[in-house]
Motif scaffolding. Structure first.
Motif, PDB file in Angstrom:
ATOM      1  N   ASN A  29     -37.230  45.135   9.781  1.00 49.68           N
ATOM      2  CA  ASN A  29     -37.820  46.092   8.834  1.00 49.68           C
ATOM      3  C   ASN A  29     -38.504  47.297   9.472  1.00 49.68           C
ATOM      4  OD1 ASN A  29     -37.066  44.285   6.772  1.00 49.68           O
ATOM      5  ND2 ASN A  29     -38.931  43.115   7.137  1.00 49.68           N
ATOM      6  N   VAL A  30     -37.925  47.828  10.537  1.00 42.66           N
ATOM      7  CA  VAL A  30     -38.514  49.015  11.148  1.00 42.66           C
ATOM      8  C   VAL A  30     -37.621  50.245  11.001  1.00 42.66           C
ATOM      9  CG1 VAL A  30     -40.066  47.892  12.773  1.00 42.66           C
ATOM     10  CG2 VAL A  30     -37.686  48.260  13.402  1.00 42.66           C
ATOM     11  N   GLY A  31     -36.464  50.118  10.388  1.00 42.72           N
ATOM     12  CA  GLY A  31     -35.621  51.264  10.099  1.00 42.72           C
ATOM     13  C   GLY A  31     -34.469  51.444  11.065  1.00 42.72           C
ATOM     14  N   SER A  32     -33.484  52.168  10.585  1.00 41.43           N
ATOM     15  CA  SER A  32     -32.259  52.334  11.364  1.00 41.43           C
ATOM     16  C   SER A  32     -32.471  53.187  12.607  1.00 41.43           C
ATOM     17  CB  SER A  32     -31.138  52.908  10.498  1.00 41.43           C
ATOM     18  OG  SER A  32     -31.494  54.188  10.029  1.00 41.43           O
ATOM     19  N   ALA A  33     -33.326  54.205  12.551  1.00 40.25           N
ATOM     20  CA  ALA A  33     -33.568  55.031  13.739  1.00 40.25           C
ATOM     21  C   ALA A  33     -34.144  54.175  14.865  1.00 40.25           C
ATOM     22  CB  ALA A  33     -34.510  56.183  13.406  1.00 40.25           C
ATOM     23  N   HIS A  34     -35.101  53.336  14.522  1.00 38.93           N
ATOM     24  CA  HIS A  34     -35.732  52.451  15.506  1.00 38.93           C
ATOM     25  C   HIS A  34     -34.693  51.501  16.111  1.00 38.93           C
ATOM     26  CE1 HIS A  34     -39.160  50.013  17.070  1.00 38.93           C
ATOM     27  NE2 HIS A  34     -38.276  49.053  16.970  1.00 38.93           N
ATOM     28  N   ASN A  35     -33.936  50.833  15.255  1.00 34.84           N
ATOM     29  CA  ASN A  35     -32.956  49.863  15.747  1.00 34.84           C
ATOM     30  C   ASN A  35     -31.847  50.527  16.548  1.00 34.84           C
ATOM     31  OD1 ASN A  35     -34.334  47.695  14.615  1.00 34.84           O
ATOM     32  ND2 ASN A  35     -33.276  47.915  12.663  1.00 34.84           N
ATOM     33  N   SER A  36     -31.420  51.727  16.130  1.00 35.14           N
ATOM     34  CA  SER A  36     -30.371  52.450  16.851  1.00 35.14           C
ATOM     35  C   SER A  36     -30.861  52.889  18.230  1.00 35.14           C
ATOM     36  CB  SER A  36     -29.923  53.671  16.047  1.00 35.14           C
ATOM     37  OG  SER A  36     -29.320  53.282  14.845  1.00 35.14           O
ATOM     38  N   ALA A  37     -32.086  53.420  18.300  1.00 34.39           N
ATOM     39  CA  ALA A  37     -32.633  53.846  19.586  1.00 34.39           C
ATOM     40  C   ALA A  37     -32.811  52.655  20.521  1.00 34.39           C
ATOM     41  CB  ALA A  37     -33.959  54.576  19.375  1.00 34.39           C
ATOM     42  N   LEU A  38     -33.248  51.541  19.991  1.00 33.51           N
ATOM     43  CA  LEU A  38     -33.397  50.332  20.800  1.00 33.51           C
ATOM     44  C   LEU A  38     -32.050  49.900  21.372  1.00 33.51           C
ATOM     45  CD1 LEU A  38     -35.125  47.995  21.864  1.00 33.51           C
ATOM     46  CD2 LEU A  38     -34.762  46.841  19.665  1.00 33.51           C
ATOM     47  N   ALA A  39     -31.013  49.873  20.550  1.00 35.51           N
ATOM     48  CA  ALA A  39     -29.672  49.486  21.021  1.00 35.51           C
ATOM     49  C   ALA A  39     -29.165  50.481  22.057  1.00 35.51           C
ATOM     50  CB  ALA A  39     -28.707  49.399  19.843  1.00 35.51           C
ATOM     51  N   LEU A  40     -29.317  51.773  21.794  1.00 35.21           N
ATOM     52  CA  LEU A  40     -28.832  52.793  22.721  1.00 35.21           C
ATOM     53  C   LEU A  40     -29.544  52.727  24.063  1.00 35.21           C
ATOM     54  CD1 LEU A  40     -26.973  55.209  23.243  1.00 35.21           C
ATOM     55  CD2 LEU A  40     -28.764  56.674  22.264  1.00 35.21           C
ATOM     56  N   SER A  41     -30.788  52.292  24.076  1.00 34.70           N
ATOM     57  CA  SER A  41     -31.534  52.217  25.339  1.00 34.70           C
ATOM     58  C   SER A  41     -30.890  51.254  26.331  1.00 34.70           C
ATOM     59  CB  SER A  41     -32.996  51.827  25.087  1.00 34.70           C
ATOM     60  OG  SER A  41     -33.137  50.454  24.792  1.00 34.70           O
ATOM     61  N   LEU A  42     -29.994  50.405  25.861  1.00 34.50           N
ATOM     62  CA  LEU A  42     -29.296  49.460  26.731  1.00 34.50           C
ATOM     63  C   LEU A  42     -28.014  50.028  27.334  1.00 34.50           C
ATOM     64  CD1 LEU A  42     -29.730  46.336  24.444  1.00 34.50           C
ATOM     65  CD2 LEU A  42     -30.835  46.709  26.670  1.00 34.50           C
ATOM     66  N   ALA A  43     -27.593  51.205  26.910  1.00 36.53           N
ATOM     67  CA  ALA A  43     -26.338  51.797  27.369  1.00 36.53           C
ATOM     68  C   ALA A  43     -26.450  52.280  28.812  1.00 36.53           C
ATOM     69  CB  ALA A  43     -25.935  52.963  26.459  1.00 36.53           C
ATOM     70  N   PRO A  44     -25.361  52.167  29.568  1.00 38.69           N
ATOM     71  CA  PRO A  44     -25.368  52.686  30.945  1.00 38.69           C
ATOM     72  C   PRO A  44     -25.668  54.184  30.952  1.00 38.69           C
ATOM     73  CG  PRO A  44     -23.380  51.401  30.514  1.00 38.69           C
ATOM     74  CD  PRO A  44     -24.088  51.569  29.198  1.00 38.69           C
ATOM     75  N   GLY A  45     -26.504  54.603  31.878  1.00 40.02           N
ATOM     76  CA  GLY A  45     -26.847  56.014  32.015  1.00 40.02           C
ATOM     77  C   GLY A  45     -27.993  56.467  31.134  1.00 40.02           C
ATOM     78  N   VAL A  46     -28.343  55.699  30.113  1.00 38.74           N
ATOM     79  CA  VAL A  46     -29.460  56.087  29.247  1.00 38.74           C
ATOM     80  C   VAL A  46     -30.762  55.678  29.932  1.00 38.74           C
ATOM     81  CG1 VAL A  46     -30.600  55.712  27.029  1.00 38.74           C
ATOM     82  CG2 VAL A  46     -28.122  56.003  27.128  1.00 38.74           C
ATOM     83  N   ASP A  47     -31.587  56.681  30.200  1.00 43.99           N
ATOM     84  CA  ASP A  47     -32.862  56.438  30.873  1.00 43.99           C
ATOM     85  C   ASP A  47     -33.970  56.094  29.891  1.00 43.99           C
ATOM     86  OD1 ASP A  47     -31.602  57.191  33.301  1.00 43.99           O
ATOM     87  OD2 ASP A  47     -32.032  59.297  32.879  1.00 43.99           O
ATOM     88  N   LEU A  48     -33.962  56.766  28.724  1.00 42.61           N
ATOM     89  CA  LEU A  48     -35.047  56.603  27.777  1.00 42.61           C
ATOM     90  C   LEU A  48     -34.618  57.137  26.418  1.00 42.61           C
ATOM     91  CD1 LEU A  48     -38.146  55.818  27.823  1.00 42.61           C
ATOM     92  CD2 LEU A  48     -38.589  58.257  28.086  1.00 42.61           C
ATOM     93  N   CYS A  49     -35.001  56.435  25.364  1.00 41.16           N
ATOM     94  CA  CYS A  49     -34.863  56.928  23.987  1.00 41.16           C
ATOM     95  C   CYS A  49     -36.271  57.025  23.426  1.00 41.16           C
ATOM     96  CB  CYS A  49     -34.036  55.968  23.133  1.00 41.16           C
ATOM     97  SG  CYS A  49     -32.331  55.776  23.664  1.00 41.16           S
ATOM     98  N   VAL A  50     -36.511  58.052  22.613  1.00 39.88           N
ATOM     99  CA  VAL A  50     -37.857  58.321  22.114  1.00 39.88           C
ATOM    100  C   VAL A  50     -37.788  58.707  20.646  1.00 39.88           C
ATOM    101  CG1 VAL A  50     -39.905  59.775  22.393  1.00 39.88           C
ATOM    102  CG2 VAL A  50     -38.500  59.215  24.384  1.00 39.88           C
ATOM    103  N   ILE A  51     -38.711  58.192  19.872  1.00 38.13           N
ATOM    104  CA  ILE A  51     -38.898  58.651  18.497  1.00 38.13           C
ATOM    105  C   ILE A  51     -40.321  59.181  18.397  1.00 38.13           C
ATOM    106  CG2 ILE A  51     -38.957  58.057  16.055  1.00 38.13           C
ATOM    107  CD1 ILE A  51     -36.989  55.790  16.652  1.00 38.13           C
ATOM    108  N   LEU A  52     -40.427  60.496  18.138  1.00 34.89           N
ATOM    109  CA  LEU A  52     -41.735  61.116  17.933  1.00 34.89           C
ATOM    110  C   LEU A  52     -41.974  61.245  16.440  1.00 34.89           C
ATOM    111  CD1 LEU A  52     -41.794  64.072  20.494  1.00 34.89           C
ATOM    112  CD2 LEU A  52     -42.611  61.743  20.794  1.00 34.89           C
ATOM    113  N   SER A  53     -43.177  60.890  16.014  1.00 37.80           N
ATOM    114  CA  SER A  53     -43.573  61.060  14.619  1.00 37.80           C
ATOM    115  C   SER A  53     -44.960  61.680  14.602  1.00 37.80           C
ATOM    116  CB  SER A  53     -43.564  59.714  13.887  1.00 37.80           C
ATOM    117  OG  SER A  53     -44.594  58.889  14.396  1.00 37.80           O
ATOM    118  N   LYS A  54     -45.432  62.020  13.423  1.00 40.02           N
ATOM    119  CA  LYS A  54     -46.770  62.609  13.325  1.00 40.02           C
ATOM    120  C   LYS A  54     -47.834  61.641  13.823  1.00 40.02           C
ATOM    121  CE  LYS A  54     -45.734  65.772   9.608  1.00 40.02           C
ATOM    122  NZ  LYS A  54     -45.998  66.191   8.241  1.00 40.02           N
ATOM    123  N   GLY A  55     -47.590  60.347  13.667  1.00 42.91           N
ATOM    124  CA  GLY A  55     -48.589  59.354  14.026  1.00 42.91           C
ATOM    125  C   GLY A  55     -48.526  58.845  15.447  1.00 42.91           C
TER     126      GLY A  55
END
Length: 155
Positions: free
Chosen positions: A113-139
């Motif tokens: 229950n944290v949303g598709s952006a969160h789950n997608s970024a988490l999955a992508l962070s496991l891809a070869p060559g990906v150093d970091l995924c970030v979600i910036l929000s107002k909070g």
């Protein structure tokens, strides 16, 4: 929540911290940092016309770059913004706007229950060559590295 591995570039984290505190033209802002290119199995472009320019280095003045991009094409806020570098000695440069994360990689742990952006970024962070995924929000911000999650600010 997992702790982030200690090898994330401290200068990059500081720039992200500073960027998150600036007035950004849209939220959430999803950014991906890679060394080398990201596979089309993990990220695909969304058609945008006009497409803002690429090539800008990742720096503290990016809020104005994002504002200009949204002024050129308001739909640019949808999807991830990709920053890439050729090698670990190079600086990250903006290389793609409005990328859809389609990675089907499965992390060891995913929060419900944290949303598709969160789950997608988490999955992508496991891809070869990906150093970091970030979600910036107002909070605050959420950083994803190799399937680990780190947060700052309110969520």
């Amino acid at each position: 929540m997992n702790k982030m591995a200690p090898d994330v570039n401290a200068e990059l984290k500081l720039k992200l911290y500073n960027l998150q505190r600036q007035p950004l033209p849209f939220h959430p802002l999803i950014m991906v940092f890679s060394t080398g290119s990201i596979s089309a199995e993990d990220c695909v472009p969304m058609a945008r016309e006009p497409m803002p320019a690429v090539g800008t280095p990742f720096s503290n003045n990016l809020a104005s770059v994002f504002e200009e991009a949204v002024g050129l094409n308001p739909s640019i806020h949808d999807g991830a913004v990709i920053f890439s570098r050729e090698s670990k000695d190079d600086e990250y440069r903006l290389c793609a706007w409005s990328m859809r994360i389609v990675s089907d990689r499965v992390p060891d742990h995913a929060e419900p229950n944290v949303g598709s952006a969160h789950n997608s970024a988490l999955a992508l962070s496991l891809a070869p060559g990906v150093d970091l995924c970030v979600i910036l929000s107002k909070g605050g911000s959420v950083l994803f590295e190799k399937g680990s999650i780190s947060r700052s600010g309110r969520h």
